[in-house]
Motif scaffolding. Structure first.
Motif, PDB file in Angstrom:
ATOM      1  N   ALA A   8     -36.588  16.382   0.549  1.00  0.00           N
ATOM      2  CA  ALA A   8     -36.988  17.776   0.727  1.00  0.00           C
ATOM      3  C   ALA A   8     -35.776  18.619   1.118  1.00  0.00           C
ATOM      4  O   ALA A   8     -34.896  18.157   1.836  1.00  0.00           O
ATOM      5  N   GLU A   9     -35.773  19.848   0.620  1.00  0.00           N
ATOM      6  CA  GLU A   9     -34.651  20.738   0.901  1.00  0.00           C
ATOM      7  C   GLU A   9     -35.137  22.181   0.887  1.00  0.00           C
ATOM      8  O   GLU A   9     -36.159  22.488   0.283  1.00  0.00           O
ATOM      9  N   TYR A  10     -34.421  23.058   1.557  1.00  0.00           N
ATOM     10  CA  TYR A  10     -34.769  24.482   1.557  1.00  0.00           C
ATOM     11  C   TYR A  10     -33.930  25.204   0.496  1.00  0.00           C
ATOM     12  O   TYR A  10     -32.931  24.671  -0.008  1.00  0.00           O
ATOM     13  N   GLY A  11     -34.352  26.405   0.144  1.00  0.00           N
ATOM     14  CA  GLY A  11     -33.784  27.115  -0.990  1.00  0.00           C
ATOM     15  C   GLY A  11     -32.282  27.301  -0.961  1.00  0.00           C
ATOM     16  O   GLY A  11     -31.596  27.009  -1.941  1.00  0.00           O
ATOM     17  N   TYR A  12     -31.740  27.798   0.156  1.00  0.00           N
ATOM     18  CA  TYR A  12     -30.303  28.050   0.215  1.00  0.00           C
ATOM     19  C   TYR A  12     -29.514  26.747   0.030  1.00  0.00           C
ATOM     20  O   TYR A  12     -28.474  26.734  -0.620  1.00  0.00           O
ATOM     21  N   ALA A  13     -30.008  25.655   0.581  1.00  0.00           N
ATOM     22  CA  ALA A  13     -29.331  24.363   0.433  1.00  0.00           C
ATOM     23  C   ALA A  13     -29.373  23.896  -1.026  1.00  0.00           C
ATOM     24  O   ALA A  13     -28.415  23.295  -1.516  1.00  0.00           O
ATOM     25  N   ILE A  14     -30.468  24.187  -1.723  1.00  0.00           N
ATOM     26  CA  ILE A  14     -30.556  23.841  -3.147  1.00  0.00           C
ATOM     27  C   ILE A  14     -29.509  24.634  -3.923  1.00  0.00           C
ATOM     28  O   ILE A  14     -28.775  24.085  -4.754  1.00  0.00           O
ATOM     29  N   ILE A  15     -29.421  25.935  -3.635  1.00  0.00           N
ATOM     30  CA  ILE A  15     -28.435  26.788  -4.306  1.00  0.00           C
ATOM     31  C   ILE A  15     -27.027  26.278  -4.041  1.00  0.00           C
ATOM     32  O   ILE A  15     -26.214  26.144  -4.968  1.00  0.00           O
ATOM     33  N   THR A  16     -26.733  25.978  -2.790  1.00  0.00           N
ATOM     34  CA  THR A  16     -25.396  25.506  -2.412  1.00  0.00           C
ATOM     35  C   THR A  16     -25.046  24.223  -3.149  1.00  0.00           C
ATOM     36  O   THR A  16     -23.934  24.061  -3.652  1.00  0.00           O
ATOM     37  N   ARG A  17     -25.984  23.308  -3.236  1.00  0.00           N
ATOM     38  CA  ARG A  17     -25.738  22.037  -3.924  1.00  0.00           C
ATOM     39  C   ARG A  17     -25.482  22.250  -5.405  1.00  0.00           C
ATOM     40  O   ARG A  17     -24.550  21.674  -5.986  1.00  0.00           O
TER      41      ARG A  17
END
Length: 111
Positions: free
Chosen positions: A26-35
């Protein structure tokens, strides 16, 4: 310097990229974008990511959960469902087959 990929290319692979990130947990939106940006997708805007996550949730591939923040506001986390894992496996296999078939033609030298 960051490569600015054509929008059509990003649109074609963004869903798979998001699903790939979520296969790790599970991940939050900003972390998905960063990745995704770290993996070479270029700049991804929230206005592009969040509607995609909403569509994935409506399709039953993603579930959401609010978690308390550490010294800040809570965050909405996204996690794959079993259907989401299966969809990623199937579609990534199809993507691999597509690129194997088309890359030799697209990348060959022209006369």
């Amino acid at each position: 310097m960051e490569e600015a990929w054509p929008t059509e290319w990003l649109r074609g692979v963004l869903e798979l990229g998001v699903l790939r990130v979520l296969t790790e947990g599970a991940e939050y939106g900003y972390a998905i974008i960063t990745r995704l940006e770290a993996e070479g997708f270029g700049t991804i805007k929230g206005g592009t990511l969040y509607p995609l996550l909403t569509r994935l949730e409506q399709a039953g591939m993603v579930v959401t959960e609010w978690r308390a923040g550490q010294g800040g506001p809570g965050r909405k986390y996204f996690a794959l469902t079993a259907a989401g894992h299966l969809h990623f496996q199937q579609e990534s296999a199809r993507w691999n087959a597509f690129t194997r078939r088309t890359q030799p033609f697209i990348c060959q030298e022209t006369p």
